[in-house]
Design an enzyme around this catalytic site. Structure first.
Site, PDB file in Angstrom:
ATOM      1  N   VAL B  14       7.532  -2.147   2.630  1.00 36.70           N
ATOM      2  CA  VAL B  14       6.218  -2.136   1.972  1.00 36.70           C
ATOM      3  C   VAL B  14       6.130  -3.280   0.960  1.00 36.70           C
ATOM      4  O   VAL B  14       5.142  -4.017   0.917  1.00 36.70           O
ATOM      5  CB  VAL B  14       5.943  -0.782   1.280  1.00 36.70           C
ATOM      6  CG1 VAL B  14       4.634  -0.828   0.507  1.00 36.70           C
ATOM      7  CG2 VAL B  14       5.892   0.341   2.307  1.00 36.70           C
ATOM      8  N   ILE B 136      -5.174   4.981   4.854  1.00 39.95           N
ATOM      9  CA  ILE B 136      -6.478   5.643   4.811  1.00 39.95           C
ATOM     10  C   ILE B 136      -6.948   5.784   3.378  1.00 39.95           C
ATOM     11  O   ILE B 136      -6.266   6.396   2.566  1.00 39.95           O
ATOM     12  CB  ILE B 136      -6.403   7.059   5.414  1.00 39.95           C
ATOM     13  CG1 ILE B 136      -5.653   7.043   6.740  1.00 39.95           C
ATOM     14  CG2 ILE B 136      -7.788   7.626   5.587  1.00 39.95           C
ATOM     15  CD1 ILE B 136      -5.489   8.426   7.348  1.00 39.95           C
ATOM     16  N   GLY B 187      12.624   4.517  15.928  1.00 43.01           N
ATOM     17  CA  GLY B 187      12.382   4.266  14.509  1.00 43.01           C
ATOM     18  C   GLY B 187      11.185   5.020  13.956  1.00 43.01           C
ATOM     19  O   GLY B 187      10.758   4.779  12.831  1.00 43.01           O
ATOM     20  N   LYS B 205       2.071  15.523   0.101  1.00 38.86           N
ATOM     21  CA  LYS B 205       0.755  14.880   0.173  1.00 38.86           C
ATOM     22  C   LYS B 205      -0.358  15.896  -0.055  1.00 38.86           C
ATOM     23  O   LYS B 205      -1.364  15.596  -0.703  1.00 38.86           O
ATOM     24  CB  LYS B 205       0.606  14.185   1.518  1.00 38.86           C
ATOM     25  CG  LYS B 205       1.585  13.017   1.671  1.00 38.86           C
ATOM     26  CD  LYS B 205       1.624  12.506   3.091  1.00 38.86           C
ATOM     27  CE  LYS B 205       2.661  11.396   3.260  1.00 38.86           C
ATOM     28  NZ  LYS B 205       2.975  11.178   4.688  1.00 38.86           N
TER      29      LYS B 205
END
Lengths: 432, 432
Positions: B14, B136, B187, B205
């Site tokens: 990231v 999102i 992966g 989440k």
């Protein structure tokens, strides 16, 4: 603490929804903004008309200046519709330094750029989330959520009426005319449905989306439009056989800084996220270079969903007022507009032909395609009962619109081709 | 014009994505913010490690204070993961009045409230869009887009690994263990998949989403969690026969001010928008009183989508810096937390039983249900080849969890019931 005062232009279904939401959510609004919100004046055509919501009679006025010129009003919410007169009202409101929230796509598609720049000059906010896809926070998604990405393609089902009609036609195998009549009886389609079924409503929304998503001034005239009025049961049945769903799709795509914006009936593979958006629902599918595929789904119209979007914008304006930062959020288009030429627009196409059922005809037709470098992904041929004709359905691989238009012209000129019954763009597979 | 300076904690996939996006989009960022953005320092474990992106060696450091204590750094981007140590880093950064963008759901699920309040005290922004559902823009959707609505229910497919596994199991009829192994080789699943397949990642989440959507402090401990490890091919095949799709669904629902938050394998009707969210994609379905149904769909993970969300947050922080309004956007929870009791949670349930194939058994079983006021929507019974057993699959009408748990207990105690093979919640039909 001083309340923030609202003037409402229009008290139809959306306007009534706005009144209702503001009344029902005073607590939540207070919590978010830190001060009360009051509706001070409402412009109506007839003060004596019966209303579905209870409104104090003294709030109503038939004189727009009671809102536009009133020093008491901080924010004008425009839900009256119309273009020319409405534009003048909003210009006056901006000159009097009132912030604006509007749900008016017709207005924004035509005068959006002008109004936004007047708003910026006057230090005012002008928010218009509700003008595209009712209850779906798509504009916010484009501006904020995907701020750091480069959007290369948007595909939208942005008209509920046509999506309702196409869903019913596909599922029930009904004729366009019958479903339209049913939709009109149920109130899903207007008495004069031209703007919806002709694709113009969708085109306005795509112009607004493309302007924002590509940071480029896209006018309604830049949008190529084809409606759903000529879609036949045969087309739908062949689509299904080939694994496609027919939708009225607005496409805005960009390659480097050249763009294409169009609205047309389009075939999507059944597995595409947009293919399962049914009935009156709307969805906007966005492809960003970094984020990949995202989709925003929700009710595209309706009194309360649209009113929700209006009040969300209102909250945005009020937060900015509290922070003292109004009029700074509009970002002027960054790029010069440059439209793709037909030679630069690539897509697959579905075409259905009636041809004479004779030896060599199919070979001649395929050679017309191959002369233009177009090959086939799917082929269906079957004899027709009447007139010694055969029906041929072809799905091409990706080809340029220029080549495809040349092919159609040659097919049209070829005496063995009785008729080009229909042709549709095919999207949503492989290459973006 | 002074550039805005960034310190990056972590340079994994990231982090590398963030570096790449900031480099590739300097123009667009300049246009939006009006000044350049520079990455000044990057905290890494090993300065000598080979990197996939080209980074000036002098930007790297192994000393966190080069970022946390540096007066040059305006914004800290945290993409290093971890909880306790990371929390201390971020507290230090906030005390030094640095704004924070984080993608760390583990951290936010546990210490989110504390960090947000320290941020507000110090006039700092703390944004965490990337911590839920990667690419999102759902948090923004909840905060801004649906600001004026009252959200009553959220259902989310918020873990890509489990959605990938369930999609493959459903489509290929494969066993859980085989698909998990395949996912690990590709992966898509970690070597130790517990956090994903056990439902814990999704639970974190959902805690973040529920806290924001219901304006209430929901902790991870408040979330009831069941993973996907016990789902069998038989369950999937029966689901399909009955018209359902199995998904790992996070549910957060509210009635008045009482809430329920859970994560569990759930059956959805095939026509539900969430049912066609496949493979590693995520989606969050939101039900608002006014807006009705909306859904946000997109990649739930991945280096670039997550990095996009991080940079979008970064743009938000930088806009606030330019406007001088940082630290004012966090809204503290408005309501006291109050969790629904089992008697207040209503749902349909699917249950699969093995029972002795004798006269009167089915009648006895149905009477156990009817004693608790539960009736059936769907019933399947068929003999099993072995042991004179029959297999019964029942789908109930809506019943309270309390009643349902009592029913399960009684079925368990009834000697004619050989085994309760499986049971799942059924959602997404009719009543919200």
């Amino acid at each position: 603490m001083k309340a923030i005062s609202i003037g409402l232009l229009g008290l139809g279904t959306v306007g009534s929804g706005v009144v209702q939401i503001i009344e029902n959510h005073q607590d939540k609004l207070m919590h978010q903004i830190g001060c009360p919100v009051m509706i001070k004046k409402i412009l109506v055509k007839d003060e004596n008309k019966e209303r579905t919501v209870h409104i104090e009679r003294e709030l109503l006025t038939t004189n727009p200046d009671d809102i536009l010129e009133s020093p008491e009003i901080d924010i004008v919410i425009e839900v009256m519709g119309g273009v020319e007169e409405t534009k003048n009202y909003l210009l006056k409101a901006l000159q009097n330094r009132k912030h604006i929230v509007t749900a008016n796509k017709d207005l924004m598609a035509v005068y959006g750029s002008e109004l936004l720049s007047v708003a910026t000059e006057n230090g005012c906010d002008l928010f218009y989330e509700a003008s595209v896809a009712g209850g779906i926070p798509i504009l916010r998604g484009l501006v904020d959520g995907l701020a750091s990405d480069r959007i290369t393609k948007m595909m939208g089902i942005v008209n509920g009426t046509t999506n309702y009609i196409l869903t019913k036609m596909s599922k029930q195998g009904s004729r366009y005319e019958d479903v339209l009549k049913e939709a009109q009886e149920l109130g899903y389609a207007e008495a004069d449905p031209t703007s919806d079924v002709g694709g113009w409503d969708a085109a306005r929304k795509m112009a607004i989306l493309a302007t924002l998503g590509f940071s480029m001034n896209i006018d309604l005239d830049d949008v190529k439009v084809k409606g759903i009025t000529e879609i036949s049961e045969e087309d739908l049945s062949y689509s299904k056989k080939l694994g496609y769903t027919m939708k009225l799709i607005g496409i805005a795509s960009r390659l480097e800084n050249k763009v294409e914006v169009s609205v047309q009936p389009t075939l999507l593979p059944e597995s595409h996220p947009l293919a399962s958006v049914n009935d009156e629902y709307n969805a906007v599918y966005v492809y960003g270079e970094a984020v990949g595929e995202t989709m925003f789904y929700g009710p595209g119209a309706g009194s309360l969903p649209t009113a929700t979007a209006v009040v969300s914008d209102l909250v945005g304006v009020m937060k900015n007022m509290r922070l003292g930062v109004n009029g700074r959020s509009a970002v002027s288009p960054q790029f010069e507009k440059s439209l793709k030429q037909p030679g630069e627009i690539f897509s697959k196409y579905f075409v259905r032909l009636h041809v004479k059922d004779e030896v060599g005809v199919f070979a001649a037709i395929t050679s017309i395609f191959s002369e233009h470098g177009a090959s086939f992904e799917k082929i269906l041929q079957m004899p027709l009962k009447q007139n010694e004709l055969a029906e041929i359905v072809l799905v091409t691989h990706r080809t340029s619109l220029q080549d495809y238009e040349d092919i159609l012209q040659k097919l049209n000129d070829y005496e063995m081709v009785k008729e080009i019954k229909s042709t549709y763009r095919v999207e949503g597979e492989g290459v973006i």
